[in-house]
Design a protein around this motif. Structure first.
Motif, PDB file in Angstrom:
ATOM      1  N   ILE A 103     110.412   4.575  46.240  1.00 43.94           N
ATOM      2  CA  ILE A 103     109.870   4.745  44.887  1.00 43.94           C
ATOM      3  C   ILE A 103     109.105   6.050  44.809  1.00 43.94           C
ATOM      4  O   ILE A 103     109.250   6.806  43.842  1.00 43.94           O
ATOM      5  N   LEU A 104     108.293   6.335  45.803  1.00 44.45           N
ATOM      6  CA  LEU A 104     107.540   7.582  45.836  1.00 44.45           C
ATOM      7  C   LEU A 104     108.486   8.781  45.772  1.00 44.45           C
ATOM      8  O   LEU A 104     108.284   9.704  44.985  1.00 44.45           O
ATOM      9  N   ARG A 105     109.515   8.745  46.576  1.00 44.30           N
ATOM     10  CA  ARG A 105     110.484   9.852  46.583  1.00 44.30           C
ATOM     11  C   ARG A 105     111.159   9.988  45.229  1.00 44.30           C
ATOM     12  O   ARG A 105     111.332  11.089  44.713  1.00 44.30           O
ATOM     13  N   HIS A 106     111.538   8.861  44.638  1.00 42.04           N
ATOM     14  CA  HIS A 106     112.184   8.890  43.327  1.00 42.04           C
ATOM     15  C   HIS A 106     111.262   9.511  42.272  1.00 42.04           C
ATOM     16  O   HIS A 106     111.695  10.343  41.464  1.00 42.04           O
ATOM     17  N   VAL A 107     110.007   9.125  42.277  1.00 42.72           N
ATOM     18  CA  VAL A 107     109.052   9.668  41.310  1.00 42.72           C
ATOM     19  C   VAL A 107     108.920  11.175  41.496  1.00 42.72           C
ATOM     20  O   VAL A 107     108.961  11.937  40.528  1.00 42.72           O
ATOM     21  N   VAL A 108     108.786  11.617  42.727  1.00 37.22           N
ATOM     22  CA  VAL A 108     108.626  13.051  42.997  1.00 37.22           C
ATOM     23  C   VAL A 108     109.889  13.819  42.619  1.00 37.22           C
ATOM     24  O   VAL A 108     109.818  14.889  42.018  1.00 37.22           O
ATOM     25  N   LEU A 110     104.350  13.760  36.608  1.00 33.66           N
ATOM     26  CA  LEU A 110     103.290  13.697  37.605  1.00 33.66           C
ATOM     27  C   LEU A 110     102.370  14.912  37.499  1.00 33.66           C
ATOM     28  O   LEU A 110     101.145  14.777  37.513  1.00 33.66           O
ATOM     29  N   LEU A 111     102.938  16.097  37.337  1.00 33.44           N
ATOM     30  CA  LEU A 111     102.133  17.312  37.201  1.00 33.44           C
ATOM     31  C   LEU A 111     101.317  17.302  35.911  1.00 33.44           C
ATOM     32  O   LEU A 111     100.157  17.732  35.905  1.00 33.44           O
ATOM     33  N   GLY A 121      99.663   3.749  36.248  1.00 33.21           N
ATOM     34  CA  GLY A 121      99.936   2.625  37.135  1.00 33.21           C
ATOM     35  C   GLY A 121     100.356   3.086  38.519  1.00 33.21           C
ATOM     36  O   GLY A 121      99.952   2.515  39.535  1.00 33.21           O
ATOM     37  N   PHE A 122     101.158   4.133  38.563  1.00 32.61           N
ATOM     38  CA  PHE A 122     101.581   4.699  39.843  1.00 32.61           C
ATOM     39  C   PHE A 122     100.389   5.265  40.590  1.00 32.61           C
ATOM     40  O   PHE A 122     100.239   5.060  41.795  1.00 32.61           O
ATOM     41  N   HIS A 159      94.322   3.209  44.985  1.00 34.83           N
ATOM     42  CA  HIS A 159      93.614   1.973  45.301  1.00 34.83           C
ATOM     43  C   HIS A 159      94.343   1.079  46.297  1.00 34.83           C
ATOM     44  O   HIS A 159      93.780   0.105  46.779  1.00 34.83           O
ATOM     45  N   GLY A 160      95.588   1.408  46.581  1.00 37.69           N
ATOM     46  CA  GLY A 160      96.336   0.628  47.557  1.00 37.69           C
ATOM     47  C   GLY A 160      96.534  -0.810  47.154  1.00 37.69           C
ATOM     48  O   GLY A 160      96.432  -1.715  47.975  1.00 37.69           O
TER      49      GLY A 160
END
Length: 44
Positions: free
Chosen positions: A19-24, A31-32, A3-4, A10-11
């Protein structure tokens, strides 16, 4: 992660940088693993 990925690729929505920073910062292993899975599926 799928979903992320859809949000990024696809924007579907505006990306929230928090949220992006939190995920990383907190889900980098997920993610890897997702990247590895996608690569192995399409590069073999």
């Amino acid at each position: 992660m799928a979903g992320f990925r859809n949000l990024l690729v696809h924007g579907y929505e505006t990306i929230d940088r928090r949220i992006l920073r939190h995920v990383v910062e907190h889900n980098l292993d997920d993610l890897l693993a997702f990247v590895h899975s996608v690569r192995s599926r399409f590069l073999n």
